[in-house]
Design a protein around this motif. Structure first.
Motif, mmCIF file in Angstrom:
data_model
loop_
_atom_site.group_PDB
_atom_site.id
_atom_site.type_symbol
_atom_site.label_atom_id
_atom_site.label_comp_id
_atom_site.label_asym_id
_atom_site.label_seq_id
_atom_site.Cartn_x
_atom_site.Cartn_y
_atom_site.Cartn_z
ATOM 1 N N HIS A 113 0.845 -1.203 0.000
ATOM 2 C CA HIS A 113 0.000 0.000 0.000
ATOM 3 C C HIS A 113 0.875 1.246 0.000
ATOM 4 O O HIS A 113 2.063 1.177 0.320
ATOM 5 N N ASP A 148 0.862 4.717 2.108
ATOM 6 C CA ASP A 148 0.209 5.333 3.273
ATOM 7 C C ASP A 148 -0.560 6.592 2.871
ATOM 8 O O ASP A 148 -1.669 6.832 3.349
ATOM 9 N N HIS A 167 4.765 0.106 -0.295
ATOM 10 C CA HIS A 167 5.485 -0.778 0.635
ATOM 11 C C HIS A 167 4.545 -1.814 1.224
ATOM 12 O O HIS A 167 3.319 -1.683 1.139
HETATM 13 FE FE FE2 Z 1 2.263 1.639 5.632
#
Ligand code: FE2
Ligand code: AKG
Length: 315
Positions: free
Chosen positions: A158, A160, A259
């Motif tokens: 994903h 962030d 990540h």
């Molecule tokens: Fe994350």
């Protein structure tokens, strides 16, 4: 200054460069800088030009030995004390693993412990963060991810920032995470994987955000995750990297870098402390960009007070 007045009056709809959670997935170009301003050093603990260039190119930077092993060990001890105390009992800051009653995350340890508060304001972190974001910053949230030996579970791929934009209303990507490794992070114990250069692409994810999504997503994220095809495209361009390091290593992680991390089936825990620093010029919009309600305050702070650094005097 009232908290409501501090929200960003940001245009929505067609002018949002980071539309997401619609009917289809797509890749948009990042419109924001990665390093804001000139990148000039801000103090004794700023990044050198090569480190700054690596961060700008890759979307992350591993900086060994920022904290000593003894400091990392003291932080881990502090965390063990907090986890063993009654203070987290029944609180929303304590997140359990998706398939067991084991602790997965503890949010905002700096609100429970002076030691964590002090590290959140340490110039060894802040000189670098302010150098990159070129403004004062506040803590959007902080978190310890525990990743217990044998049973610490994965985090799917994903960005962030995609969640912070969609669900918390952060208008632009002027936000980063600083991780302090409290244990060794190695090839075996579920280290962070990243796609270098992926911070330049905003992945507009498919699927409308359900109400109260955070209750499920903190244990197992299902919205705001890319498809295999998009991951393959990003990885074809940037490859994969794993963030390894000794206790006391600092990782700077740009808000939009793609990540994730695998299960920890090793006999050693992988425990990391992280602080999300958002620019005070990037406070949330009046409404989230792709959710009906804001996430709760413990996940997305409404206290925009600039972090006051402690430690060595600036140069
Ligand atoms: Fe994350
Ligand atoms: O702890 C990890 O390995 C990943 C955590 C993460 O990506 C997150 O909390 O946003």
């Amino acid at each position: 200054m009232s908290r409501a007045a501090a929200l960003t009056d940001h245009p929505r709809g067609a002018e949002d460069p980071y539309v997401t959670r619609g009917a289809t997935e797509s890749i948009a170009e990042r419109v924001d800088p990665v390093v804001y301003g000139s990148g000039a050093p801000r103090g004794a603990h700023s990044l050198d030009p090569e480190q700054l260039a690596d961060y700008e190119r890759d979307g992350f930077l591993v900086v060994p030995d920022v904290f000593s092993r003894a400091e990392a060990e003291a932080l881990l001890e502090e965390f063990r004390g907090l986890a063993a105390s009654e203070r987290l009992h029944g609180r929303e800051e304590l997140i359990l693993e998706p398939d067991s009653e084991q602790a997965r995350s503890v949010f905002n340890p700096h609100r429970f412990s002076e030691r964590f508060d002090r590290v959140s304001r340490d110039r060894r972190i802040l000189d670098k963060v302010v150098q990159i974001l070129d403004s004062e910053v506040y803590i959007h949230h902080a978190r310890i991810n525990i990743k217990s030996a044998l049973s610490g579970r994965s985090f799917p791929w994903h960005s962030d920032f995609e969640t912070w934009h969609a669900e918390d209303g952060l208008p632009r990507c002027r936000v980063l995470t600083a991780w302090v490794l409290l244990t060794e992070n190695d090839e075996f114990n579920g280290p962070l994987y990243l796609i270098p250069g992926s911070h330049r692409a905003f992945v507009s994810c498919r699927g409308a955000t359900p109400d109260d999504n955070h209750k499920a997503s903190l244990r197992r994220q299902e919205y705001g995750v890319p498809s295999l095809g998009v991951l393959q495209e990003l990885a074809a361009a940037g490859g994969l990297a794993a963030a390894h390091g000794a206790p006391g290593t600092l990782i700077l992680h740009e808000g939009n870098t793609m990540h994730g991390s695998p299960d920890n089936i090793s006999p050693a825990a992988r425990t990391n402390l992280f602080f999300v620093y958002n620019s005070v010029l990037n406070t949330p919009a009046q409404r989230p960009f792709a959710a009906t309600e804001f996430r709760p305050e413990f996940l997305a702070s409404r206290d925009f007070t600039p972090v006051q650094p402690i430690g060595d005097r600036p140069r």
